[in-house]
Design a protein around this motif. Structure first.
Motif, PDB file in Angstrom:
ATOM      1  N   ALA A   1       0.844  -1.200   0.000  1.00  0.00           N
ATOM      2  CA  ALA A   1       0.000   0.000   0.000  1.00  0.00           C
ATOM      3  C   ALA A   1       0.875   1.245   0.000  1.00  0.00           C
ATOM      4  N   GLU A   2       1.916   1.224   0.823  1.00  0.00           N
ATOM      5  CA  GLU A   2       2.774   2.400   0.910  1.00  0.00           C
ATOM      6  C   GLU A   2       3.558   2.612  -0.387  1.00  0.00           C
ATOM      7  N   VAL A   3       4.053   1.535  -0.968  1.00  0.00           N
ATOM      8  CA  VAL A   3       4.808   1.657  -2.221  1.00  0.00           C
ATOM      9  C   VAL A   3       3.894   2.143  -3.348  1.00  0.00           C
ATOM     10  N   ALA A   4       2.678   1.630  -3.412  1.00  0.00           N
ATOM     11  CA  ALA A   4       1.756   2.042  -4.474  1.00  0.00           C
ATOM     12  C   ALA A   4       1.354   3.506  -4.307  1.00  0.00           C
ATOM     13  N   ALA A   5       1.055   3.913  -3.069  1.00  0.00           N
ATOM     14  CA  ALA A   5       0.693   5.316  -2.818  1.00  0.00           C
ATOM     15  C   ALA A   5       1.862   6.223  -3.183  1.00  0.00           C
ATOM     16  N   SER A   6       3.062   5.790  -2.819  1.00  0.00           N
ATOM     17  CA  SER A   6       4.248   6.587  -3.129  1.00  0.00           C
ATOM     18  C   SER A   6       4.463   6.689  -4.638  1.00  0.00           C
ATOM     19  N   ALA A   7       4.154   5.632  -5.384  1.00  0.00           N
ATOM     20  CA  ALA A   7       4.302   5.665  -6.843  1.00  0.00           C
ATOM     21  C   ALA A   7       3.350   6.691  -7.452  1.00  0.00           C
ATOM     22  N   VAL A   8       2.112   6.698  -6.962  1.00  0.00           N
ATOM     23  CA  VAL A   8       1.118   7.650  -7.476  1.00  0.00           C
ATOM     24  C   VAL A   8       1.535   9.085  -7.158  1.00  0.00           C
ATOM     25  N   VAL A   9       1.964   9.313  -5.914  1.00  0.00           N
ATOM     26  CA  VAL A   9       2.365  10.660  -5.500  1.00  0.00           C
ATOM     27  C   VAL A   9       3.630  11.104  -6.261  1.00  0.00           C
ATOM     28  N   THR A  10       4.571  10.186  -6.437  1.00  0.00           N
ATOM     29  CA  THR A  10       5.799  10.527  -7.172  1.00  0.00           C
ATOM     30  C   THR A  10       5.486  10.884  -8.616  1.00  0.00           C
ATOM     31  N   ALA A  11       4.602  10.117  -9.255  1.00  0.00           N
ATOM     32  CA  ALA A  11       4.213  10.417 -10.637  1.00  0.00           C
ATOM     33  C   ALA A  11       3.549  11.792 -10.705  1.00  0.00           C
ATOM     34  N   HIS A  12       2.651  12.057  -9.768  1.00  0.00           N
ATOM     35  CA  HIS A  12       1.983  13.370  -9.700  1.00  0.00           C
ATOM     36  C   HIS A  12       3.005  14.487  -9.543  1.00  0.00           C
ATOM     37  N   ASN A  13       3.920  14.317  -8.594  1.00  0.00           N
ATOM     38  CA  ASN A  13       4.903  15.372  -8.335  1.00  0.00           C
ATOM     39  C   ASN A  13       5.824  15.590  -9.534  1.00  0.00           C
ATOM     40  N   HIS A  14       6.151  14.503 -10.222  1.00  0.00           N
ATOM     41  CA  HIS A  14       7.005  14.606 -11.401  1.00  0.00           C
ATOM     42  C   HIS A  14       6.332  15.469 -12.478  1.00  0.00           C
ATOM     43  N   VAL A  15       5.078  15.178 -12.745  1.00  0.00           N
ATOM     44  CA  VAL A  15       4.335  15.925 -13.772  1.00  0.00           C
ATOM     45  C   VAL A  15       4.147  17.378 -13.340  1.00  0.00           C
ATOM     46  N   LEU A  16       3.812  17.563 -12.066  1.00  0.00           N
ATOM     47  CA  LEU A  16       3.607  18.915 -11.539  1.00  0.00           C
ATOM     48  C   LEU A  16       4.891  19.745 -11.664  1.00  0.00           C
ATOM     49  N   ARG A  17       6.008  19.160 -11.260  1.00  0.00           N
ATOM     50  CA  ARG A  17       7.285  19.868 -11.299  1.00  0.00           C
ATOM     51  C   ARG A  17       7.666  20.250 -12.736  1.00  0.00           C
TER      52      ARG A  17
END
Lengths: 242, 242
Positions: free
Chosen positions: B146-162
């Motif tokens: 759960a933590e790895v999957a949530a982190s993947a989603v947040v990392t992808a979001h942050n990458h696109v946002l940045r």
């Protein structure tokens, strides 16, 4: 001396509290002058994480010495093991520091910044090794996938580390880390190891097809340029065995 | 008033610098008293992120209203879209704030703390919905996944946002986010959507087999209880088409 100063700092932080402890007191407890402290550490919070700089260098050395055939995700998993070993080398200090970082925002932020450095190192490494082993369909997506993969490895590491610290530093944390990596690779890691198209390649380049069974489903990966009858025979045999 | 105060704060931070700006000056620029500022914000740095609290509530509402059939990873991707929409609603302010957060450590840390709140929300949600859709072979590994999957989603979001912020807030960032999620789901998401065993199920429960081609490899997922001749015919047809 660096280690003595760090031990004195931890001792004082734990007994007097982090905010109330001064650099002069840390230096005095370690039997040295204030200027000696500042030869080793830039600040009070740096004294609590004396090994991150060295560990980052060691992790990078692991990446740079990786054998050419190794999958870059496996290399990164070996790299972050250096970080876990740093914590595992002194369980009592790691547990005490964990309690402290949970109470002192400055220290938590310093730790977050350290984690970010490892993550950037791994992202760069994965991005630089995508050509050989794994990549997105569109090379423009490689930076995204590198960052997500590095974050997955770091998150898995942090999860295992945190669980171990909360359990008081008991148990074989390196074995727990290996298990976590295996789970993550199994669940999320199929695509990244697959080459453009995100599909696993046949195990041997010359094999026409590989077949594996998982409960109620059977998965076949076949080379499309393999002789059709050989592919069909491999699949048929695997289906009959069930 | 909250928004006026935030706008005044951003304006002052950008012109005078963050450290040099006082709460009194922000309040004066917005035409209100100091105590009015503190009715809306606990601190100077909170004024720069006025919308995270509301956005967290909206993201949670998206999760709570998710249709029962939706895959929890897709739900979480829709949840974090609320965060992206918050940034996309005012591109100029988001870009100015991004520049500021890169220069002021206090603000960067405040932003990291905000990101951590979203990540915890998504981890909890995924963990609570693993029974129905996805989980590890061993339930003890569910918190890790759960933590790895949530982190993947947040990392992808942050990458696109940045990337979007660095490009000056130009372009359709929501479409870029959808693309990123599709790539991440395709590359890493096969296992988590698969039920214990981490292997994709046939598309329809009644289909004997599904076959897909990716460049030089062909992948077949077949039900092992399906009639053998039907499975073989499906595979043969797919191979012949190439």
């Amino acid at each position: 001396m660096r280690r003595e100063l760090a031990a004195a700092a931890m001792e004082l932080f734990a007994t007097k509290g982090y905010e109330a402890t001064t650099v002069d007191e840390i230096a005095a407890a370690a039997g040295v002058a204030r200027r000696t402290f500042f030869r080793h550490f830039r600040s009070k919070e740096e004294a609590i994480f004396p090994d991150h700089d060295d560990t980052l260098v060691r992790a990078e050395a692991v990446l740079n010495a990786a054998p050419a055939h190794e999958h870059p995700l496996d290399t990164v998993c070996r790299g972050i093991k250096e970080v876990m070993r740093m914590y595992a080398a002194r369980p009592e200090i790691s547990v005490a520091r964990y309690k402290l970082t949970r109470e002192v925002p400055t220290l938590r932020e310093a730790e977050i910044a350290s984690v970010a450095r490892y993550e950037r190192l791994f992202t760069r490494y994965l991005l630089g090794h995508f050509d050989e082993h794994a990549h997105a369909d569109d090379a423009n997506d490689d930076p995204l996938l590198a960052e997500v993969a590095a974050s997955a490895v770091v998150t898995a590491h942090n999860h295992v580390l945190r669980r171990w610290l909360r359990a008081g530093g008991q148990g074989d944390v390196e074995a727990q880390l290996d298990h976590a990596f295996a789970i993550v690779r199994k669940t999320f890691g199929t695509g990244i190891g697959a080459g453009r198209g995100s599909v696993p390649r046949p195990a041997a380049a010359t094999a026409p097809a590989t077949v594996s069974a998982h409960g109620e489903v059977l998965v076949t990966v076949a080379r499309t340029d393999a002789p059709l009858d050989e592919v069909m025979r491999t699949i048929e045999e695997a289906l009959k065995e069930r």
